[in-house]
Design a protein around this motif. Structure first.
Motif, PDB file in Angstrom:
ATOM      1  N   TYR A   1     -41.902 -51.180  -3.498  1.00 44.93           N
ATOM      2  CA  TYR A   1     -42.874 -52.097  -4.088  1.00 44.93           C
ATOM      3  C   TYR A   1     -43.604 -51.365  -5.202  1.00 44.93           C
ATOM      4  CZ  TYR A   1     -42.221 -55.417  -0.293  1.00 44.93           C
ATOM      5  OH  TYR A   1     -41.698 -56.334   0.579  1.00 44.93           O
ATOM      6  N   ILE A   2     -43.714 -52.040  -6.346  1.00 45.69           N
ATOM      7  CA  ILE A   2     -44.322 -51.382  -7.500  1.00 45.69           C
ATOM      8  C   ILE A   2     -45.369 -52.288  -8.131  1.00 45.69           C
ATOM      9  CG2 ILE A   2     -43.820 -50.628  -9.864  1.00 45.69           C
ATOM     10  CD1 ILE A   2     -41.170 -49.597  -8.812  1.00 45.69           C
ATOM     11  N   ALA A   3     -46.514 -51.703  -8.469  1.00 44.87           N
ATOM     12  CA  ALA A   3     -47.545 -52.453  -9.187  1.00 44.87           C
ATOM     13  C   ALA A   3     -47.082 -52.623 -10.634  1.00 44.87           C
ATOM     14  CB  ALA A   3     -48.864 -51.691  -9.142  1.00 44.87           C
ATOM     15  N   PRO A   4     -47.292 -53.798 -11.228  1.00 50.91           N
ATOM     16  CA  PRO A   4     -46.753 -54.061 -12.570  1.00 50.91           C
ATOM     17  C   PRO A   4     -47.286 -53.095 -13.639  1.00 50.91           C
ATOM     18  CG  PRO A   4     -48.301 -55.781 -11.895  1.00 50.91           C
ATOM     19  CD  PRO A   4     -48.014 -54.958 -10.687  1.00 50.91           C
ATOM     20  N   GLU A   5     -48.504 -52.601 -13.428  1.00 49.27           N
ATOM     21  CA  GLU A   5     -49.088 -51.684 -14.427  1.00 49.27           C
ATOM     22  C   GLU A   5     -48.215 -50.455 -14.646  1.00 49.27           C
ATOM     23  OE1 GLU A   5     -50.815 -52.906 -11.838  1.00 49.27           O
ATOM     24  OE2 GLU A   5     -51.882 -54.436 -13.012  1.00 49.27           O
ATOM     25  N   ARG A   6     -47.491 -50.065 -13.599  1.00 44.71           N
ATOM     26  CA  ARG A   6     -46.608 -48.893 -13.707  1.00 44.71           C
ATOM     27  C   ARG A   6     -45.584 -49.054 -14.824  1.00 44.71           C
ATOM     28  NH1 ARG A   6     -47.845 -44.245 -10.654  1.00 44.71           N
ATOM     29  NH2 ARG A   6     -49.832 -45.096 -10.027  1.00 44.71           N
ATOM     30  N   LEU A   7     -45.193 -50.315 -15.056  1.00 39.08           N
ATOM     31  CA  LEU A   7     -44.116 -50.549 -16.013  1.00 39.08           C
ATOM     32  C   LEU A   7     -44.571 -50.316 -17.446  1.00 39.08           C
ATOM     33  CD1 LEU A   7     -42.602 -53.750 -14.394  1.00 39.08           C
ATOM     34  CD2 LEU A   7     -42.001 -51.364 -13.985  1.00 39.08           C
ATOM     35  N   GLU A   8     -45.880 -50.108 -17.614  1.00 39.91           N
ATOM     36  CA  GLU A   8     -46.372 -49.814 -18.956  1.00 39.91           C
ATOM     37  C   GLU A   8     -46.072 -48.369 -19.327  1.00 39.91           C
ATOM     38  OE1 GLU A   8     -50.502 -50.995 -18.921  1.00 39.91           O
ATOM     39  OE2 GLU A   8     -49.921 -52.973 -18.148  1.00 39.91           O
ATOM     40  N   SER A   9     -45.698 -47.564 -18.341  1.00 43.42           N
ATOM     41  CA  SER A   9     -45.421 -46.158 -18.626  1.00 43.42           C
ATOM     42  C   SER A   9     -43.934 -45.946 -18.913  1.00 43.42           C
ATOM     43  CB  SER A   9     -45.852 -45.294 -17.435  1.00 43.42           C
ATOM     44  OG  SER A   9     -45.007 -44.180 -17.297  1.00 43.42           O
ATOM     45  N   TYR A  10     -43.690 -45.376 -20.072  1.00 43.44           N
ATOM     46  CA  TYR A  10     -42.334 -45.130 -20.521  1.00 43.44           C
ATOM     47  C   TYR A  10     -41.624 -44.180 -19.558  1.00 43.44           C
ATOM     48  CZ  TYR A  10     -38.574 -44.141 -23.781  1.00 43.44           C
ATOM     49  OH  TYR A  10     -37.352 -44.016 -24.362  1.00 43.44           O
ATOM     50  N   ASP A  11     -42.364 -43.142 -19.166  1.00 34.72           N
ATOM     51  CA  ASP A  11     -41.809 -42.143 -18.242  1.00 34.72           C
ATOM     52  C   ASP A  11     -41.354 -42.778 -16.944  1.00 34.72           C
ATOM     53  OD1 ASP A  11     -42.247 -40.180 -19.934  1.00 34.72           O
ATOM     54  OD2 ASP A  11     -43.948 -39.244 -18.866  1.00 34.72           O
ATOM     55  N   PHE A  12     -42.181 -43.685 -16.480  1.00 31.65           N
ATOM     56  CA  PHE A  12     -41.883 -44.277 -15.182  1.00 31.65           C
ATOM     57  C   PHE A  12     -40.593 -45.091 -15.260  1.00 31.65           C
ATOM     58  CE2 PHE A  12     -42.323 -47.404 -11.771  1.00 31.65           C
ATOM     59  CZ  PHE A  12     -42.526 -46.535 -10.706  1.00 31.65           C
ATOM     60  N   ILE A  13     -40.479 -45.859 -16.308  1.00 33.02           N
ATOM     61  CA  ILE A  13     -39.261 -46.670 -16.462  1.00 33.02           C
ATOM     62  C   ILE A  13     -38.046 -45.760 -16.548  1.00 33.02           C
ATOM     63  CG2 ILE A  13     -38.027 -48.217 -18.030  1.00 33.02           C
ATOM     64  CD1 ILE A  13     -40.383 -49.885 -18.242  1.00 33.02           C
ATOM     65  N   GLU A  14     -38.217 -44.649 -17.251  1.00 37.30           N
ATOM     66  CA  GLU A  14     -37.108 -43.707 -17.384  1.00 37.30           C
ATOM     67  C   GLU A  14     -36.662 -43.210 -16.005  1.00 37.30           C
ATOM     68  OE1 GLU A  14     -36.366 -41.117 -21.116  1.00 37.30           O
ATOM     69  OE2 GLU A  14     -37.848 -40.156 -19.836  1.00 37.30           O
ATOM     70  N   ARG A  15     -37.654 -42.984 -15.148  1.00 37.70           N
ATOM     71  CA  ARG A  15     -37.304 -42.489 -13.810  1.00 37.70           C
ATOM     72  C   ARG A  15     -36.603 -43.561 -12.989  1.00 37.70           C
ATOM     73  NH1 ARG A  15     -41.734 -38.809 -11.159  1.00 37.70           N
ATOM     74  NH2 ARG A  15     -39.855 -38.205 -10.047  1.00 37.70           N
ATOM     75  N   LEU A  16     -37.019 -44.800 -13.211  1.00 39.62           N
ATOM     76  CA  LEU A  16     -36.342 -45.876 -12.488  1.00 39.62           C
ATOM     77  C   LEU A  16     -34.881 -45.992 -12.903  1.00 39.62           C
ATOM     78  CD1 LEU A  16     -38.987 -48.768 -12.401  1.00 39.62           C
ATOM     79  CD2 LEU A  16     -38.207 -47.358 -10.502  1.00 39.62           C
ATOM     80  N   GLU A  17     -34.615 -45.628 -14.170  1.00 33.62           N
ATOM     81  CA  GLU A  17     -33.231 -45.717 -14.654  1.00 33.62           C
ATOM     82  C   GLU A  17     -32.280 -44.852 -13.835  1.00 33.62           C
ATOM     83  OE1 GLU A  17     -34.686 -46.381 -19.188  1.00 33.62           O
ATOM     84  OE2 GLU A  17     -33.082 -44.929 -18.864  1.00 33.62           O
TER      85      GLU A  17
END
Ligand code: ADP
Length: 702
Positions: free
Chosen positions: A112-128
């Motif tokens: 489960y992820i809070a939507p604010e996290r998706l504003e971080s480029y780094d975080f999205i990269e890690r999800l990749e």
């Protein structure tokens, strides 16, 4: 694949079949179609993505806006044995990193992820770096600027989806059905509109009622007292009223909490926790309370004052009965409420919206006065074709007889006219009942022929009667700083003898459900376990599951598994504790019989784990104590104790000195002497709490 989904529903969640809509939604996702799923609160949306998450390889990402909900949802999953975690601002950066590392190793089926996290480029990269088969967007209306809860960070979800190396299936879930919001969700998340699954908005387990022309505090107090065991929310329009009700109910000895925006964060949090943990049963609150409340065992929702519109009303009232058990939604209407809400609307600075808000308020007032099915009225308002009357609501079930009160009505109406139609309800009531109030005398109202004409009534009763005439539209209210009352055209017809007035008897408070001592007992077992595990009781078992135990009276693991809401993990963790409690109850109450046929072994889907007690026995033989075994096996101590009793029943060797501390032996001897050795319970009642059933049983066998 769908068969597998059904199997998982049984083995993890303990439900034998999918509900309407769930099956369709899950089939759609498993066919790799992006899907929008619109279901009312309590409809069972979570299962719609949780089951596919279990079927599909990799880790499903769930976007969820409410931090407080995430933990409960993850706890609920962990309870049934689904590996899940959450990442939001409530955990440290370090913790978040750790969870992401574990995710990369494939440890979780859902994150489960809070939507604010998706504003971080780094975080999205890690999800990749993860294998993500499915992205579930919970509370998807937050994506729409037309919705009541727009969250800009939701607009980043599509970016995440585009960036992932393998396009995941996208599922959007919401309880908000307006076509505009739905269209927005489809457009933003690029889901074809025909892939929308909508179930009806009717909540079959809720019964609605409007009560007017009655003393509302008296009703509320009786209601809360009569249903003291049941969890409920009382909504009031202002902080002041919340505080007043809170104090009054507290004086009545009710376990009550309160919640409004005037309190500080930590007080609010504290009150909310106590309510979730079933430590307080009633919460008095303004509309500030409820977002992010997942508590499923709320049996009633009482509106002490009329809310500002149907949207708020249905949302707030809908917090009752999420577990599917019968629950009540009662609105206590008084004409003053209209004024309170008008005032609040005027205060809201946005002038452009005032006209619209007033229109919505009018629909709310209309709801309070309709004589048709209340549920149908609600559904019609939301554009859901209502179909048949519900047969449950206050209007559908109203069988009160009526009395002709035309004469009394004429007295009141004539008094209002004689007083010049310039005074409020209270002054008129005072004149009618012959009050000696200074102001009344000064104004020479004691000289009116209507003075004291209803003196057999109390001023309060007269006031209520006026309120009733207002609700019948025979008296109008001129709103203002001091609202005054006047006679409407319909009221004039009554005065002229052209129209009769009938009043129904007052509505008596009823008990929501009959008290069942077994239900109370099992609730206590649940509370003890919940405290040990540091989760809210409804996360352990819903009230619906406990009710089902009371019906089925399961006495073996096999039978326990047939309880709705019992999957394999819960059987393993809590089966014995509940079975033991039921067993003792049935021993003490031999007249109590199971009301449901238990399926025989041939028709059952899954075999439970049968030899759990042997595993305990091995550890016991290695010299571990009961609490050490409990810790090691991640079970509660009562379960382990049950295992050992089971071993004894099967003739295995248990050395009593390993179980009974020597200082208890004389106490046990005394107790057995006093009440005999036939039944465990009376013996237990003689002894300090620390002496467990296991000790007694071992003692009797030694
Ligand atoms: P929503 O998110 O739509 O408000 P939830 O997912 O919280 O609803 O589900 C509401 C309740 O219904 C939960 O207690 C859940 O365990 C129960 N539930 C969901 N699906 C089923 C089912 N197929 N059979 C029985 N109970 C179910």
């Amino acid at each position: 694949m769908f068969e597998q989904a059904e199997q998982l529903l049984q083995s993890y969640f303990g439900y034998s079949s999918f509900r309407k809509g769930q099956e369709e939604a899950i089939r759609s996702v498993l066919a790799e179609r992006d899907t929008v799923c619109v279901m009312p609160t309590g409809g069972g949306k979570s299962i719609c993505y949780q089951i596919p998450a279990l079927v599909l390889p990799g880790t499903t990402i769930v976007i969820s806006p409410l931090i407080s909900l995430m933990k409960d949802q993850v706890d609920t999953l962990l309870q049934v044995g689904v590996p899940a975690t959450y990442i939001n601002s409530s955990i440290s950066v370090q913790e978040a990193n750790e969870r992401m590392n574990e995710a990369r190793e494939g440890k979780y089926k859902l994150i489960y992820i809070a939507p604010e996290r998706l504003e971080s480029y780094d975080f999205i990269e890690r999800l990749e770096g993860l294998e993500i088969p499915l992205v579930a967007v919970d509370e998807a209306h937050c994506i729409s600027q037309w919705g009541h809860d727009f969250r800009p960070s939701y607009l980043h979800i599509q970016k995440l989806i585009d960036r992932l190396p393998h396009k995941p299936i996208v599922m959007a879930l919401t309880a908000t059905a307006t076509p505009q919001v739905r269209a927005d969700i489809c457009k933003t998340l690029q889901i074809a509109e025909q892939n929308t699954i909508i179930t009806g908005f009717a909540r079959e387990n809720l019964s609605f009622q409007v009560i007017k022309g009655q003393d509302r505090y008296a009703f509320l107090r009786n209601y809360v007292k009569k249903n003291e065991q049941e969890g409920g929310i009382i909504y009031a329009a202002t902080r002041k009223v919340v505080d007043q009700l809170y104090e009054k109910l507290q004086k009545e000895g009710i376990a009550v909490g309160r919640y409004h925006a005037g309190m500080n964060d930590s007080d609010r949090h504290h009150e909310q926790e106590k309510f979730l943990q079933d430590e307080t049963t009633v919460m008095v609150a303004t509309s500030a309370f409820g977002m992010g409340i997942d508590k499923s065992n709320i049996r009633y929702c009482l509106h002490y004052q009329m809310p500002k519109n149907m949207e708020s009303y249905y949302q707030e009232a809908g917090r009752a009965g999420r577990d599917g058990l019968d629950s009540e939604c009662i609105l206590l209407y008084s004409s003053q409420d209209v004024q309170v809400q008008r005032f609040l609307i005027d205060q809201s600075a946005d002038e452009r919206r005032i006209a619209g808000e007033l229109e919505k308020l009018q629909s709310m007032v209309d709801y309070c006065h309709t004589e048709s099915c209340l549920q149908s009225s609600i559904l019609e308002y939301f554009g859901d074709s209502a179909g048949e009357d519900c047969g449950r609501c206050g209007n559908c079930t109203d069988s009160r007889s009526t009395v002709d009160v035309t004469r009394e009505a004429q007295m009141v109406l004539s008094c209002i006219i004689r007083m010049g139609q310039r005074f409020g309800k209270t002054a008129v009531a005072q004149v009618l009942t012959g009050s000696k109030n200074k102001k009344i005398i000064e104004l020479r109202f004691d000289k009116l022929p209507t003075y004291g004409i209803l003196k057999e009534m109390s001023t309060k009763d007269a006031s209520e009667f006026i309120e009733f005439l207002i609700s019948q539209d025979l008296i109008g209210v001129e709103q203002g700083a001091y609202p005054t009352i006047f006679v409407t055209p319909a009221g004039k017809n009554v005065l002229l003898g052209k129209q009769l007035v009938h009043r129904k008897e007052i509505i008596e408070v009823v008990q929501i459900s009959t008290k069942d001592p077994l239900f109370e007992l099992l609730r206590e077992v649940r509370k003890t376990i919940a405290d040990q595990e540091k989760v809210p009781p409804f996360v352990i078992f819903s009230d619906a599951a406990i009710k089902d135990m009371c019906v089925k009276l399961p006495l073996s693991p096999d039978e326990f598994l047939q309880v709705n809401g019992v999957g394999e993990m819960k059987l393993k963790k809590y089966g014995d504790a509940f079975i033991q409690a039921i067993l003792e109850f049935c021993e003490a109450n031999p007249e109590r019989k199971s009301e449901a046929p238990i399926m025989n072994a041939a028709t059952k889907k899954k075999k439970p784990e049968k030899n759990s007690h042997l595993e305990t026995y091995e550890l016991f033989k290695e010299g571990l104590s009961v609490s050490e075994i409990a810790k090691k096996r991640e079970m509660v101590t009562s379960t382990i104790e049950n295992h050992i009793m089971q071993c004894m029943d099967q003739g295995m060797d248990i050395d009593w000195t390993d179980i009974i501390p020597s200082e208890y032996v004389p106490l046990l001897e005394q107790a057995v002497e006093a009440v005999g050795r036939e039944k465990l319970k009376p013996i237990k009642e003689q002894l300090p709490k620390e002496v467990s059933y296991l000790m007694i049983k071992v003692f009797l066998n030694k």
